[in-house]
Design an enzyme around this catalytic site. Sequence first.
Site, PDB file in Angstrom:
ATOM      1  N   GLY A  12      -6.573 114.633 -84.849  1.00  0.00           N
ATOM      2  CA  GLY A  12      -6.355 113.226 -85.180  1.00  0.00           C
ATOM      3  C   GLY A  12      -6.994 112.749 -86.474  1.00  0.00           C
ATOM      4  O   GLY A  12      -7.286 111.562 -86.609  1.00  0.00           O
ATOM      5  N   ASN A  14      -5.516 112.509 -89.305  1.00  0.00           N
ATOM      6  CA  ASN A  14      -4.542 111.602 -89.940  1.00  0.00           C
ATOM      7  C   ASN A  14      -4.538 110.247 -89.244  1.00  0.00           C
ATOM      8  O   ASN A  14      -4.433 109.209 -89.904  1.00  0.00           O
ATOM      9  CB  ASN A  14      -3.150 112.227 -89.942  1.00  0.00           C
ATOM     10  CG  ASN A  14      -2.964 113.198 -91.093  1.00  0.00           C
ATOM     11  OD1 ASN A  14      -2.835 112.786 -92.243  1.00  0.00           O
ATOM     12  ND2 ASN A  14      -2.999 114.487 -90.786  1.00  0.00           N
ATOM     13  N   ARG A  66      12.349 119.201 -69.009  1.00  0.00           N
ATOM     14  CA  ARG A  66      12.193 118.650 -70.363  1.00  0.00           C
ATOM     15  C   ARG A  66      12.866 117.290 -70.469  1.00  0.00           C
ATOM     16  O   ARG A  66      12.386 116.388 -71.140  1.00  0.00           O
ATOM     17  CB  ARG A  66      12.815 119.643 -71.365  1.00  0.00           C
ATOM     18  CG  ARG A  66      12.357 119.431 -72.772  1.00  0.00           C
ATOM     19  CD  ARG A  66      10.906 119.829 -72.946  1.00  0.00           C
ATOM     20  NE  ARG A  66      10.407 119.443 -74.244  1.00  0.00           N
ATOM     21  CZ  ARG A  66       9.191 119.705 -74.696  1.00  0.00           C
ATOM     22  NH1 ARG A  66       8.336 120.373 -73.950  1.00  0.00           N
ATOM     23  NH2 ARG A  66       8.812 119.313 -75.890  1.00  0.00           N
ATOM     24  N   MET A  91       2.936 117.840 -82.310  1.00  0.00           N
ATOM     25  CA  MET A  91       3.521 119.180 -82.262  1.00  0.00           C
ATOM     26  C   MET A  91       4.610 119.307 -81.194  1.00  0.00           C
ATOM     27  O   MET A  91       4.719 120.323 -80.518  1.00  0.00           O
ATOM     28  CB  MET A  91       2.411 120.218 -82.015  1.00  0.00           C
ATOM     29  CG  MET A  91       1.300 120.178 -83.028  1.00  0.00           C
ATOM     30  SD  MET A  91       1.883 120.382 -84.723  1.00  0.00           S
ATOM     31  CE  MET A  91       0.352 120.203 -85.622  1.00  0.00           C
ATOM     32  N   ASN A 108       7.018 111.159 -90.415  1.00  0.00           N
ATOM     33  CA  ASN A 108       6.223 112.338 -90.061  1.00  0.00           C
ATOM     34  C   ASN A 108       5.448 112.798 -91.289  1.00  0.00           C
ATOM     35  O   ASN A 108       5.938 112.692 -92.413  1.00  0.00           O
ATOM     36  CB  ASN A 108       7.178 113.459 -89.614  1.00  0.00           C
ATOM     37  CG  ASN A 108       6.454 114.754 -89.300  1.00  0.00           C
ATOM     38  OD1 ASN A 108       5.467 114.770 -88.549  1.00  0.00           O
ATOM     39  ND2 ASN A 108       6.933 115.862 -89.866  1.00  0.00           N
ATOM     40  N   HIS A 110       4.054 116.127 -93.048  1.00  0.00           N
ATOM     41  CA  HIS A 110       4.179 117.591 -93.008  1.00  0.00           C
ATOM     42  C   HIS A 110       3.242 118.179 -94.070  1.00  0.00           C
ATOM     43  O   HIS A 110       3.225 117.701 -95.209  1.00  0.00           O
ATOM     44  CB  HIS A 110       5.628 118.010 -93.279  1.00  0.00           C
ATOM     45  CG  HIS A 110       5.801 119.492 -93.206  1.00  0.00           C
ATOM     46  ND1 HIS A 110       5.821 120.170 -92.004  1.00  0.00           N
ATOM     47  CD2 HIS A 110       5.913 120.431 -94.173  1.00  0.00           C
ATOM     48  CE1 HIS A 110       5.935 121.464 -92.241  1.00  0.00           C
ATOM     49  NE2 HIS A 110       6.003 121.653 -93.548  1.00  0.00           N
ATOM     50  N   LEU A 150      14.806 119.442 -88.021  1.00  0.00           N
ATOM     51  CA  LEU A 150      13.350 119.585 -88.202  1.00  0.00           C
ATOM     52  C   LEU A 150      12.944 119.475 -89.682  1.00  0.00           C
ATOM     53  O   LEU A 150      13.524 120.170 -90.535  1.00  0.00           O
ATOM     54  CB  LEU A 150      12.949 120.959 -87.639  1.00  0.00           C
ATOM     55  CG  LEU A 150      11.480 121.214 -87.361  1.00  0.00           C
ATOM     56  CD1 LEU A 150      10.897 120.167 -86.434  1.00  0.00           C
ATOM     57  CD2 LEU A 150      11.307 122.610 -86.780  1.00  0.00           C
ATOM     58  N   ASP A 151      11.972 118.639 -89.983  1.00  0.00           N
ATOM     59  CA  ASP A 151      11.409 118.478 -91.337  1.00  0.00           C
ATOM     60  C   ASP A 151      12.495 118.188 -92.373  1.00  0.00           C
ATOM     61  O   ASP A 151      12.456 118.702 -93.494  1.00  0.00           O
ATOM     62  CB  ASP A 151      10.632 119.750 -91.751  1.00  0.00           C
ATOM     63  CG  ASP A 151       9.480 120.060 -90.816  1.00  0.00           C
ATOM     64  OD1 ASP A 151       8.935 119.123 -90.211  1.00  0.00           O
ATOM     65  OD2 ASP A 151       9.121 121.239 -90.691  1.00  0.00           O
ATOM     66  N   GLU A 181      -2.727 114.475 -97.522  1.00  0.00           N
ATOM     67  CA  GLU A 181      -2.295 113.835 -96.264  1.00  0.00           C
ATOM     68  C   GLU A 181      -2.971 112.496 -96.001  1.00  0.00           C
ATOM     69  O   GLU A 181      -2.300 111.500 -95.681  1.00  0.00           O
ATOM     70  CB  GLU A 181      -2.558 114.761 -95.076  1.00  0.00           C
ATOM     71  CG  GLU A 181      -1.749 116.032 -95.126  1.00  0.00           C
ATOM     72  CD  GLU A 181      -1.898 116.861 -93.858  1.00  0.00           C
ATOM     73  OE1 GLU A 181      -1.839 116.298 -92.756  1.00  0.00           O
ATOM     74  OE2 GLU A 181      -2.075 118.085 -93.974  1.00  0.00           O
TER      75      GLU A 181
HETATM   76  C1  GAR Z   1      -1.876 117.960 -90.126  1.00  0.00           C
HETATM   77  O1  GAR Z   1      -2.151 118.878 -91.144  1.00  0.00           O
HETATM   78  C2  GAR Z   1      -0.394 117.613 -90.110  1.00  0.00           C
HETATM   79  O2  GAR Z   1       0.155 117.546 -91.391  1.00  0.00           O
HETATM   80  C3  GAR Z   1       0.152 118.781 -89.345  1.00  0.00           C
HETATM   81  O3  GAR Z   1      -0.771 118.989 -88.311  1.00  0.00           O
HETATM   82  C4  GAR Z   1      -2.070 118.596 -88.753  1.00  0.00           C
HETATM   83  C5  GAR Z   1      -2.649 117.632 -87.743  1.00  0.00           C
HETATM   84  O4  GAR Z   1      -3.980 117.323 -88.053  1.00  0.00           O
HETATM   85  N1  GAR Z   1       1.480 118.491 -88.848  1.00  0.00           N
HETATM   86  C6  GAR Z   1       2.425 119.419 -88.732  1.00  0.00           C
HETATM   87  O5  GAR Z   1       2.261 120.589 -89.000  1.00  0.00           O
HETATM   88  C7  GAR Z   1       3.752 118.887 -88.228  1.00  0.00           C
HETATM   89  N2  GAR Z   1       4.804 119.816 -88.515  1.00  0.00           N
HETATM   90  P1  GAR Z   1      -4.701 116.036 -87.455  1.00  0.00           P
HETATM   91  O6  GAR Z   1      -4.491 116.052 -85.939  1.00  0.00           O
HETATM   92  O7  GAR Z   1      -6.149 116.236 -87.818  1.00  0.00           O
HETATM   93  O8  GAR Z   1      -4.100 114.827 -88.094  1.00  0.00           O
END
Ligand code: GAR
Length: 210
Positions: A12, A14, A66, A91, A108, A110, A150-151, A181
């Site tokens: 978390g 971000n 699901r 994820m 999102n 990435h 995706l992405d 980020e």
């Molecule tokens: C971050 O680096 C984010 O960009 C990545 O997961 C990490 C989460 O970190 N997201 C992906 O790879 C999505 N495809 P955080 O929980 O510390 O924010």
Amino acid sequence: MLRVAVCVSGGGTNLQAIIDAIGSGVIRDTKIVRVISNNKNAYALTRAESAGIEGVCVSPRDYETRELFNEALLACLEEAKPDLIVLAGFMVAVPACVIDRFRGRIINIHPALIPSFCGKGYYGLHVHEKVLERGAKVTGATVHFVDEDLDHGPILLQKAVDVKEGDTPQILQRRVMEEAEWIILPKAISLIAEGRVTIDDNAIAHIRES
Ligand code: GAR
């Protein structure tokens, strides 16, 4: 007031960057109304609690199929009445019913420069492993709108980060977070809160100068 729901799975950082940017006034007229995690042990939920934000766990493990999980996730989001959904290290493949319901209102982060190093299998630390395996000299992060692929949706913001000699995936991940980020995700929310973002018919995002 922009109502934001944030979806998380792990540490978390971000989410923390968003909380801090709202606290310091970098993001204005914005409130995080709910944090949703698919993982009950995610440290992101502790961060939410410390900030006085409601945290909810919706885990696929708690549902028989699901389909049922997807419906529960949609219901949990709808209940929060968000104007914007932010996937901050989430994820889980976002179900079509959620994309349909909140089209153009999901972003999102990435950890690479889309369209490089993205798609199936490119998440978290794996992205940085693949960047190093390929010998790329520049990587970065991308904030994009979410569509069915995706992405793939419209790109809103990107920031480049140098790859350095001797980098490990962990070192590179940290640099991408610090230099890209944690800057562009709050910035993206701020731009949306200010009403400066539009998406045209060719699925290109545009940012109006302030
Ligand atoms: C971050 O680096 C984010 O960009 C990545 O997961 C990490 C989460 O970190 N997201 C992906 O790879 C999505 N495809 P955080 O929980 O510390 O924010």
